[in-house]
Design a protein around this motif. Structure first.
Motif, PDB file in Angstrom:
ATOM      1  N   ARG A   1      63.309  36.762   3.636  1.00 54.72           N
ATOM      2  CA  ARG A   1      64.460  37.345   2.939  1.00 54.72           C
ATOM      3  C   ARG A   1      64.205  37.587   1.456  1.00 54.72           C
ATOM      4  N   LYS A   2      62.969  37.485   1.030  1.00 56.69           N
ATOM      5  CA  LYS A   2      62.667  37.722  -0.379  1.00 56.69           C
ATOM      6  C   LYS A   2      62.939  39.183  -0.740  1.00 56.69           C
ATOM      7  N   ARG A   3      63.189  39.419  -2.016  1.00 52.50           N
ATOM      8  CA  ARG A   3      63.426  40.770  -2.521  1.00 52.50           C
ATOM      9  C   ARG A   3      62.467  41.042  -3.666  1.00 52.50           C
ATOM     10  N   VAL A   4      61.766  42.149  -3.565  1.00 52.73           N
ATOM     11  CA  VAL A   4      60.762  42.488  -4.568  1.00 52.73           C
ATOM     12  C   VAL A   4      61.395  43.355  -5.644  1.00 52.73           C
ATOM     13  N   SER A   5      61.331  42.897  -6.888  1.00 53.58           N
ATOM     14  CA  SER A   5      61.859  43.641  -8.012  1.00 53.58           C
ATOM     15  C   SER A   5      60.704  44.285  -8.774  1.00 53.58           C
ATOM     16  N   ILE A   6      60.974  44.757  -9.979  1.00 56.59           N
ATOM     17  CA  ILE A   6      59.955  45.451 -10.755  1.00 56.59           C
ATOM     18  C   ILE A   6      58.829  44.505 -11.147  1.00 56.59           C
ATOM     19  N   SER A   7      59.166  43.305 -11.572  1.00 56.60           N
ATOM     20  CA  SER A   7      58.126  42.379 -12.028  1.00 56.60           C
ATOM     21  C   SER A   7      58.233  41.001 -11.396  1.00 56.60           C
ATOM     22  N   ARG A   8      59.179  40.805 -10.482  1.00 50.21           N
ATOM     23  CA  ARG A   8      59.357  39.492  -9.873  1.00 50.21           C
ATOM     24  C   ARG A   8      59.680  39.623  -8.386  1.00 50.21           C
ATOM     25  N   VAL A   9      59.463  38.537  -7.689  1.00 50.47           N
ATOM     26  CA  VAL A   9      59.865  38.437  -6.290  1.00 50.47           C
ATOM     27  C   VAL A   9      60.958  37.377  -6.217  1.00 50.47           C
TER      28      VAL A   9
ATOM     29  N   LYS B   1      57.888  25.298  -2.801  1.00 48.10           N
ATOM     30  CA  LYS B   1      57.385  26.505  -2.148  1.00 48.10           C
ATOM     31  C   LYS B   1      57.570  27.733  -3.029  1.00 48.10           C
ATOM     32  N   ALA B   2      58.693  27.777  -3.768  1.00 45.22           N
ATOM     33  CA  ALA B   2      58.920  28.908  -4.672  1.00 45.22           C
ATOM     34  C   ALA B   2      57.845  28.950  -5.746  1.00 45.22           C
ATOM     35  N   ARG B   3      57.497  27.779  -6.291  1.00 45.10           N
ATOM     36  CA  ARG B   3      56.436  27.727  -7.302  1.00 45.10           C
ATOM     37  C   ARG B   3      55.109  28.166  -6.709  1.00 45.10           C
ATOM     38  N   GLU B   4      54.844  27.658  -5.511  1.00 46.84           N
ATOM     39  CA  GLU B   4      53.566  27.957  -4.852  1.00 46.84           C
ATOM     40  C   GLU B   4      53.404  29.455  -4.588  1.00 46.84           C
ATOM     41  N   LYS B   5      54.488  30.114  -4.198  1.00 42.48           N
ATOM     42  CA  LYS B   5      54.435  31.534  -3.848  1.00 42.48           C
ATOM     43  C   LYS B   5      54.771  32.460  -5.021  1.00 42.48           C
ATOM     44  N   ASN B   6      55.053  31.871  -6.206  1.00 45.27           N
ATOM     45  CA  ASN B   6      55.476  32.665  -7.370  1.00 45.27           C
ATOM     46  C   ASN B   6      56.768  33.429  -7.104  1.00 45.27           C
ATOM     47  N   PHE B   7      57.669  32.794  -6.338  1.00 46.17           N
ATOM     48  CA  PHE B   7      58.983  33.368  -6.111  1.00 46.17           C
ATOM     49  C   PHE B   7      59.926  32.896  -7.216  1.00 46.17           C
ATOM     50  N   THR B   8      60.897  33.723  -7.554  1.00 44.24           N
ATOM     51  CA  THR B   8      61.933  33.346  -8.505  1.00 44.24           C
ATOM     52  C   THR B   8      63.213  33.033  -7.750  1.00 44.24           C
ATOM     53  N   LEU B   9      63.702  31.807  -7.890  1.00 44.88           N
ATOM     54  CA  LEU B   9      64.986  31.431  -7.306  1.00 44.88           C
ATOM     55  C   LEU B   9      66.091  31.846  -8.265  1.00 44.88           C
TER      56      LEU B   9
ATOM     57  N   THR C   1      64.703  22.059 -16.915  1.00 49.79           N
ATOM     58  CA  THR C   1      64.779  23.390 -16.329  1.00 49.79           C
ATOM     59  C   THR C   1      63.532  23.707 -15.535  1.00 49.79           C
ATOM     60  N   LEU C   2      63.661  24.684 -14.656  1.00 42.71           N
ATOM     61  CA  LEU C   2      62.547  25.192 -13.872  1.00 42.71           C
ATOM     62  C   LEU C   2      62.267  26.604 -14.338  1.00 42.71           C
ATOM     63  N   GLU C   3      61.014  26.892 -14.570  1.00 41.17           N
ATOM     64  CA  GLU C   3      60.659  28.210 -15.074  1.00 41.17           C
ATOM     65  C   GLU C   3      59.601  28.809 -14.171  1.00 41.17           C
ATOM     66  N   TYR C   4      59.790  30.056 -13.780  1.00 46.36           N
ATOM     67  CA  TYR C   4      58.861  30.705 -12.877  1.00 46.36           C
ATOM     68  C   TYR C   4      58.256  31.926 -13.552  1.00 46.36           C
ATOM     69  N   GLN C   5      56.937  32.086 -13.393  1.00 46.92           N
ATOM     70  CA  GLN C   5      56.253  33.226 -13.970  1.00 46.92           C
ATOM     71  C   GLN C   5      56.510  34.467 -13.123  1.00 46.92           C
ATOM     72  N   PRO C   6      56.541  35.637 -13.731  1.00 48.09           N
ATOM     73  CA  PRO C   6      56.719  36.860 -12.942  1.00 48.09           C
ATOM     74  C   PRO C   6      55.578  37.045 -11.950  1.00 48.09           C
ATOM     75  N   ALA C   7      55.908  37.524 -10.750  1.00 42.99           N
ATOM     76  CA  ALA C   7      54.881  37.820  -9.762  1.00 42.99           C
ATOM     77  C   ALA C   7      54.166  39.105 -10.142  1.00 42.99           C
ATOM     78  N   ARG C   8      52.868  39.149  -9.935  1.00 36.07           N
ATOM     79  CA  ARG C   8      52.072  40.304 -10.314  1.00 36.07           C
ATOM     80  C   ARG C   8      51.928  41.278  -9.151  1.00 36.07           C
ATOM     81  N   HIS C   9      51.617  42.527  -9.516  1.00 37.50           N
ATOM     82  CA  HIS C   9      51.307  43.574  -8.533  1.00 37.50           C
ATOM     83  C   HIS C   9      52.431  43.749  -7.513  1.00 37.50           C
ATOM     84  N   THR C  10      53.643  43.805  -7.987  1.00 37.14           N
ATOM     85  CA  THR C  10      54.778  44.013  -7.089  1.00 37.14           C
ATOM     86  C   THR C  10      55.337  45.405  -7.274  1.00 37.14           C
ATOM     87  N   ALA C  11      55.922  45.934  -6.227  1.00 34.63           N
ATOM     88  CA  ALA C  11      56.469  47.292  -6.272  1.00 34.63           C
ATOM     89  C   ALA C  11      57.943  47.231  -6.621  1.00 34.63           C
ATOM     90  N   PRO C  12      58.470  48.262  -7.272  1.00 34.89           N
ATOM     91  CA  PRO C  12      59.892  48.257  -7.608  1.00 34.89           C
ATOM     92  C   PRO C  12      60.763  48.340  -6.374  1.00 34.89           C
TER      93      PRO C  12
END
Length: 259
Positions: free
Chosen positions: A43-51, A87-95, A145-156
């Motif tokens: 159910r993830k959603r891919v944005s411009i710079s994040r998942v 798991k979100a950290r491991e997969k570079n997902f943003t909650l 706080t929890l901070e997540y890095q933007p996922a790379r190489h994602t499509a808008p």
């Protein structure tokens, strides 16, 4: 670190063996964790710079399976929430907000199996000291706080046109006159207070029906309710709704309206 903070190697085998003995013949908590991770991925959603990943999850169990874990359900839910953070950290997902897991019973679920529903709750967006990267606060405490890095190489995300403005208007029953605005996400209708459309009607099942927006149309599906779902006086299992359709669930009568 939570009980499910590591599911690899010997720790996974230990946990699996422990719960197999404790919940013999029932749904295993380890399997719940794995299914939650799968629901997050699906159910993830891919944005411009994040998942982005859903933050709210409900695990539905057969009543017998639920009774086997009901005494530890709050603790188990907390451990599963910690696991989702990992798991979100491991997969570079943003909650979009701190994860929340609920465990509920549902007689429609086959004994020994489970059904999991993931959804996006209200986002908690604030700004951290390092700039405009999103951070997610735990229980409103910015020092933890929890901070997540933007996922790379994602499509808008493709542009999706907004859905119609639809609603259910109660014309008979305990809530006569009440109006329920409908979303373009899947909505559950029932007596349970966690449903998206809550009907205060004792003849309505806890999870009576489901409304799903598909290809520009709303589809109403009976979720195995006791008293059934009727559209224009005919009992249905699944039905594409048209403006003006009357829907009967228990003693409640609604009209489906679209602007």
């Amino acid at each position: 670190m939570g009980l499910f903070s590591g599911l690899e190697g010997s720790l996974e085998k230990y946990i699996e063996g422990f719960f197999r003995d404790k919940f013999k013949g029932r749904v295993q908590p380890l399997e719940m964790a794995k299914r939650l991770a799968r629901e997050m991925r699906d159910r993830k959603r891919v944005s411009i710079s994040r998942v982005y990943a859903p933050n709210e999850y409900t695990i539905y169990l057969h009543p017998e399976d639920y009774r086997a874990v009901s005494s530890i359900a709050p603790l188990l839910a907390g451990e599963l929430q910690d696991y989702l953070i990992q798991k979100a950290r491991e997969k570079n997902f943003t909650l979009v907000a701190p994860p929340r897991v609920e465990i509920q019973e549902d007689a429609a679920v086959v004994e020994g199996q489970m059904r999991i529903e993931g959804r996006f709750g209200e986002a908690v967006c604030t700004t951290g000291e390092e700039g405009d990267r999103p951070v997610i606060a735990r229980e409103g405490e910015f020092e933890d706080t929890l901070e997540y890095q933007p996922a790379r190489h994602t499509a808008p995300v493709p542009v999706v046109p907004p859905g119609p403005r639809a609603r259910l208007v109660v014309t008979a029953g305990p809530q006569e006159g009440k109006v329920f605005p409908l979303q373009t996400t899947t909505m559950v209708i029932g007596r349970r207070d966690t449903c998206d459309v809550v009907l205060s009607d004792s003849s309505v099942s806890r999870r009576h029906a489901q409304l799903e927006y598909r290809g520009g149309e709303y589809v109403l599906t009976d979720l195995g309710s006791t008293n059934g779902v009727y559209v224009n006086g005919v009992r249905v299992h699944a039905k594409v709704l048209a403006p003006g359709d009357t829907i009967k669930m228990g003693a409640t009568l609604c009209v489906f309206e679209v602007e």
